[in-house]
Design a protein around this motif. Structure first.
Motif, mmCIF file in Angstrom:
data_model
loop_
_atom_site.group_PDB
_atom_site.id
_atom_site.type_symbol
_atom_site.label_atom_id
_atom_site.label_comp_id
_atom_site.label_asym_id
_atom_site.label_seq_id
_atom_site.Cartn_x
_atom_site.Cartn_y
_atom_site.Cartn_z
ATOM 1 N N ASN A 1 3.319 10.960 -1.237
ATOM 2 C CA ASN A 1 2.853 10.018 -0.218
ATOM 3 C C ASN A 1 1.947 8.960 -0.820
ATOM 4 O O ASN A 1 1.315 9.194 -1.862
ATOM 5 N N PRO A 2 1.813 7.827 -0.153
ATOM 6 C CA PRO A 2 0.810 6.851 -0.577
ATOM 7 C C PRO A 2 -0.585 7.375 -0.246
ATOM 8 O O PRO A 2 -0.759 8.097 0.740
ATOM 9 N N THR A 3 -1.549 7.050 -1.080
ATOM 10 C CA THR A 3 -2.925 7.461 -0.800
ATOM 11 C C THR A 3 -3.379 6.904 0.544
ATOM 12 O O THR A 3 -3.983 7.611 1.358
ATOM 13 N N TRP A 4 -3.061 5.621 0.780
ATOM 14 C CA TRP A 4 -3.352 4.991 2.073
ATOM 15 C C TRP A 4 -2.235 5.399 3.032
ATOM 16 O O TRP A 4 -1.254 4.709 3.220
ATOM 17 N N ASN A 5 -2.417 6.593 3.590
ATOM 18 C CA ASN A 5 -1.397 7.167 4.468
ATOM 19 C C ASN A 5 -1.627 6.655 5.885
ATOM 20 O O ASN A 5 -2.643 6.980 6.511
ATOM 21 N N ARG B 1 0.809 -1.218 0.000
ATOM 22 C CA ARG B 1 0.000 0.000 0.000
ATOM 23 C C ARG B 1 0.844 1.271 0.000
ATOM 24 O O ARG B 1 0.332 2.364 -0.203
#
Length: 263
Positions: A238-242, A209
């Protein structure tokens, strides 16, 4: 024609992760890439991947925490190519013992030298070549910890990455009149080998993720390909699923549930 044809890029920490991805991406754009890191074997693997795709790469293994070693590589680049158009200051490291209660002076020195001192040495080494041509771009890998101090990343790492951010901005303040641009990239969680040093292990599902090395490598390629009159001073990715955001949402939900239970 590839947008970086005829240009020379020096990528540090090029044996794995973001550095490797950036080196491959820059080579695909036509740049000749000089690959540096402490271990020669991973650099050779990166070089092989670049050459297989039709690109050009040169391996220059060295410990970038030593200013003299950095100076030797820069001198070799100048002698062989007469230019260094792009520096990707990506080399970095962390240690497991990050808390103040565990951190030793030797550990702090290693993290600061590996992330900040090495970046200073490389920047100082390429700037004279860039000034001669009135052109050049430096791209530094910092971290979200370089903007928001993090106990997860640790005191030494956070401090060093804050230093990288400040270093990059001061380059623009002084060198913009010489046509030189500096960009600091602040990634959140990226699935790279440095995660193996985390005190709390990261699962395979969590890594999937996260942002991937290729995501950040492509961002570095984009910055390097910008026209000379444009600079991206600082950028976060950043990853969307932060996981930080998700954790904050969960804490808020838990607090709301706890308050409701007291009524």
């Amino acid at each position: 024609m590839a947008s970086l044809a005829g240009k020379v890029a020096w990528v540090t920490g090029a044996g794995s992760g973001i550095g490797q991805a950036a080196a491959i991406a820059l080579a695909k754009e036509g740049a000749t890439v000089v690959l540096t890191g402490r271990r020669k074997e991973p650099l050779e693997e990166t070089a092989a991947a670049i050459k297989k795709a039709g690109g050009k790469a040169v391996v220059k293994a060295a410990d970038l925490m030593k200013a003299a070693a950095v100076g030797r590589i820069a001198k070799d680049i100048d002698k062989k190519f007469g230019r260094c158009d792009i520096l990707v200051n990506n080399a970095g490291l962390n240690i497991p013992d990050r808390k103040w209660s565990e951190l030793t002076s030797a550990g702090a020195e290693m993290v600061i030298d590996g992330n900040l001192s090495s970046a200073f040495y490389c920047s100082s080494a390429v700037l004279p070549m860039m000034r001669k041509r009135k052109d050049g771009v430096l791209i530094h890998t910092s971290s979200m910890a370089g903007r928001n101090p993090s106990t997860l990343s640790g005191a030494a790492y956070s401090a060093a990455k804050h230093g990288v951010v400040a270093m990059s901005h001061t380059i623009n303040m002084e060198e913009c009149v010489n046509g030189i641009r500096s960009c600091v990239v602040c990634p959140g969680e990226v699935a790279t080998p440095i995660l193996d040093k985390r005190p709390i292990p990261i699962t395979k599902e969590e890594r999937a993720r996260m942002a991937q090395s290729e995501d950040v490598g492509d961002l570095i390629r984009y910055v390097a390909c910008l026209p000379p009159h444009i600079v991206i001073n600082e950028v976060m990715i950043n990853p969307t699923w932060n996981r930080g955001y998700v954790g904050a949402l969960q804490r808020a939900a838990d607090e709301k549930k706890a308050k409701a239970g007291k009524k």
